[in-house]
Scaffold this motif. Structure first.
Motif, mmCIF file in Angstrom:
data_model
loop_
_atom_site.group_PDB
_atom_site.id
_atom_site.type_symbol
_atom_site.label_atom_id
_atom_site.label_comp_id
_atom_site.label_asym_id
_atom_site.label_seq_id
_atom_site.Cartn_x
_atom_site.Cartn_y
_atom_site.Cartn_z
ATOM 1 N N ASN A 45 0.786 -1.238 0.000
ATOM 2 C CA ASN A 45 0.000 0.000 0.000
ATOM 3 C C ASN A 45 0.817 1.285 0.000
ATOM 4 O OD1 ASN A 45 -2.462 -1.474 0.116
ATOM 5 N ND2 ASN A 45 -2.082 -1.780 2.290
ATOM 6 N N GLY A 46 2.069 1.240 -0.422
ATOM 7 C CA GLY A 46 2.838 2.481 -0.473
ATOM 8 C C GLY A 46 4.333 2.272 -0.445
ATOM 9 N N SER A 47 5.010 3.163 0.286
ATOM 10 C CA SER A 47 6.466 3.085 0.368
ATOM 11 C C SER A 47 6.923 3.447 1.779
ATOM 12 C CB SER A 47 7.121 4.026 -0.649
ATOM 13 O OG SER A 47 6.839 5.370 -0.329
ATOM 14 N N LEU A 48 8.163 3.080 2.049
ATOM 15 C CA LEU A 48 8.773 3.345 3.338
ATOM 16 C C LEU A 48 10.158 3.910 3.078
ATOM 17 C CD1 LEU A 48 8.310 2.954 6.413
ATOM 18 C CD2 LEU A 48 9.322 0.694 6.171
ATOM 19 N N SER A 49 10.433 5.099 3.622
ATOM 20 C CA SER A 49 11.713 5.764 3.405
ATOM 21 C C SER A 49 12.462 5.914 4.723
ATOM 22 C CB SER A 49 11.515 7.163 2.822
ATOM 23 O OG SER A 49 10.821 7.105 1.619
ATOM 24 N N PHE A 50 13.759 5.718 4.654
ATOM 25 C CA PHE A 50 14.652 5.950 5.783
ATOM 26 C C PHE A 50 15.700 6.928 5.298
ATOM 27 C CE2 PHE A 50 12.787 1.878 6.601
ATOM 28 C CZ PHE A 50 12.583 1.853 7.970
ATOM 29 N N GLU A 51 15.876 8.027 6.046
ATOM 30 C CA GLU A 51 16.784 9.076 5.589
ATOM 31 C C GLU A 51 17.413 9.807 6.765
ATOM 32 O OE1 GLU A 51 16.613 12.986 2.648
ATOM 33 O OE2 GLU A 51 14.764 11.952 3.151
ATOM 34 N N VAL A 52 18.667 10.231 6.556
ATOM 35 C CA VAL A 52 19.352 11.071 7.532
ATOM 36 C C VAL A 52 19.337 12.498 6.999
ATOM 37 C CG1 VAL A 52 21.518 11.572 8.701
ATOM 38 C CG2 VAL A 52 20.886 9.212 8.240
ATOM 39 N N LYS A 53 18.900 13.420 7.835
ATOM 40 C CA LYS A 53 18.892 14.836 7.480
ATOM 41 C C LYS A 53 19.639 15.598 8.564
ATOM 42 C CE LYS A 53 14.332 14.550 5.373
ATOM 43 N NZ LYS A 53 12.951 15.062 5.407
ATOM 44 N N LEU A 54 20.172 16.735 8.180
ATOM 45 C CA LEU A 54 20.834 17.593 9.164
ATOM 46 C C LEU A 54 20.019 18.864 9.342
ATOM 47 C CD1 LEU A 54 24.608 17.317 8.195
ATOM 48 C CD2 LEU A 54 23.400 16.164 10.033
ATOM 49 N N LYS A 55 19.839 19.251 10.602
ATOM 50 C CA LYS A 55 19.170 20.513 10.906
ATOM 51 C C LYS A 55 20.142 21.649 10.638
ATOM 52 C CE LYS A 55 16.403 18.721 14.724
ATOM 53 N NZ LYS A 55 16.138 18.875 16.158
ATOM 54 N N ARG A 56 19.644 22.842 10.697
ATOM 55 C CA ARG A 56 20.493 24.016 10.480
ATOM 56 C C ARG A 56 21.612 24.118 11.518
ATOM 57 N NH1 ARG A 56 18.440 27.913 6.857
ATOM 58 N NH2 ARG A 56 16.307 27.430 6.241
ATOM 59 N N ASP A 57 21.342 23.629 12.717
ATOM 60 C CA ASP A 57 22.370 23.694 13.764
ATOM 61 C C ASP A 57 23.413 22.575 13.638
ATOM 62 O OD1 ASP A 57 21.024 21.442 14.632
ATOM 63 O OD2 ASP A 57 20.483 22.268 16.588
ATOM 64 N N GLY A 58 23.250 21.703 12.641
ATOM 65 C CA GLY A 58 24.223 20.645 12.395
ATOM 66 C C GLY A 58 23.900 19.321 13.049
ATOM 67 N N SER A 59 22.845 19.282 13.863
ATOM 68 C CA SER A 59 22.478 18.014 14.504
ATOM 69 C C SER A 59 21.721 17.125 13.520
ATOM 70 C CB SER A 59 21.647 18.261 15.759
ATOM 71 O OG SER A 59 20.432 18.902 15.413
ATOM 72 N N ALA A 60 21.883 15.832 13.685
ATOM 73 C CA ALA A 60 21.275 14.862 12.766
ATOM 74 C C ALA A 60 19.860 14.505 13.196
ATOM 75 C CB ALA A 60 22.120 13.609 12.709
ATOM 76 N N VAL A 61 19.023 14.279 12.205
ATOM 77 C CA VAL A 61 17.679 13.784 12.427
ATOM 78 C C VAL A 61 17.539 12.514 11.596
ATOM 79 C CG1 VAL A 61 15.210 14.223 12.157
ATOM 80 C CG2 VAL A 61 16.737 16.088 12.755
ATOM 81 N N PHE A 62 17.151 11.428 12.244
ATOM 82 C CA PHE A 62 16.960 10.153 11.581
ATOM 83 C C PHE A 62 15.467 10.000 11.337
ATOM 84 C CE2 PHE A 62 20.761 10.028 14.137
ATOM 85 C CZ PHE A 62 21.699 9.572 13.231
ATOM 86 N N THR A 63 15.080 10.018 10.067
ATOM 87 C CA THR A 63 13.680 10.081 9.696
ATOM 88 C C THR A 63 13.229 8.814 8.988
ATOM 89 O OG1 THR A 63 13.875 12.470 9.426
ATOM 90 C CG2 THR A 63 11.990 11.439 8.399
ATOM 91 N N CYS A 64 12.003 8.437 9.272
ATOM 92 C CA CYS A 64 11.341 7.354 8.553
ATOM 93 C C CYS A 64 9.982 7.888 8.120
ATOM 94 C CB CYS A 64 11.163 6.137 9.450
ATOM 95 S SG CYS A 64 10.263 4.809 8.642
#
Length: 148
Positions: free
Chosen positions: A95-114
């Motif tokens: 029924n769709g897709s699943l994404s896993f991604e690492v993004k960086l905030k403006r302050d340089g800290s990492a956000v691990f997103t699904c």
């Protein structure tokens, strides 16, 4: 040279330097995100040759699941980021897709997103505070798809 032309040249040179700086900064961000996503990419590569459950394949591609790749690698829709150094991936799931991604905030800290994108509904976005929890969710998601 008059002051106006001199000012215009300074602006043009500043724009060129700014564009080059932006390009260098984007490359550094991709490299940083890629390093953080390396365990995810390796985990996917470790299981990409495993079989996917027939029940899962038939829910993803009901009309032609028997002609699709029945390995986990066949679920890969796309790498997120440059293929040489990805910082995430997108998988086909029922029924769709699943994404896993690492993004960086403006302050340089990492956000691990699904992101769970279900056809016809709003995407469900989950942000994880640390990589271990994010990887654990990836493992659980893959375990539901793989024939063990």
């Amino acid at each position: 040279m008059n002051q106006t032309l001199q000012k215009l040249r300074q602006i043009a040179q500043g724009n060129t330097l700014s564009a080059e700086g932006d390009l260098i900064q984007r490359r550094e961000l991709h490299a940083s995100c890629s390093e953080l996503a390396a365990p995810l990419v390796q985990a996917f590569r470790d299981v990409q040759g495993e079989f996917v459950r027939i029940s899962v394949l038939s829910r993803i591609w009901p009309d032609d699941y028997d002609r699709r790749d029945d390995r986990v690698a066949g679920l890969l829709i796309a790498w997120i980021g440059p293929e040489s150094a990805p910082h995430g991936l997108r998988l086909a799931v029922p029924n769709g897709s699943l994404s896993f991604e690492v993004k960086l905030k403006r302050d340089g800290s990492a956000v691990f997103t699904c992101v769970r994108d279900t056809l016809g509904q709003r995407p469900a976005i989950m942000d994880f505070a640390n990589r271990d929890d994010w990887l654990e969710f990836f493992y659980k998601s893959i375990a539901d798809l793989v024939e063990l």
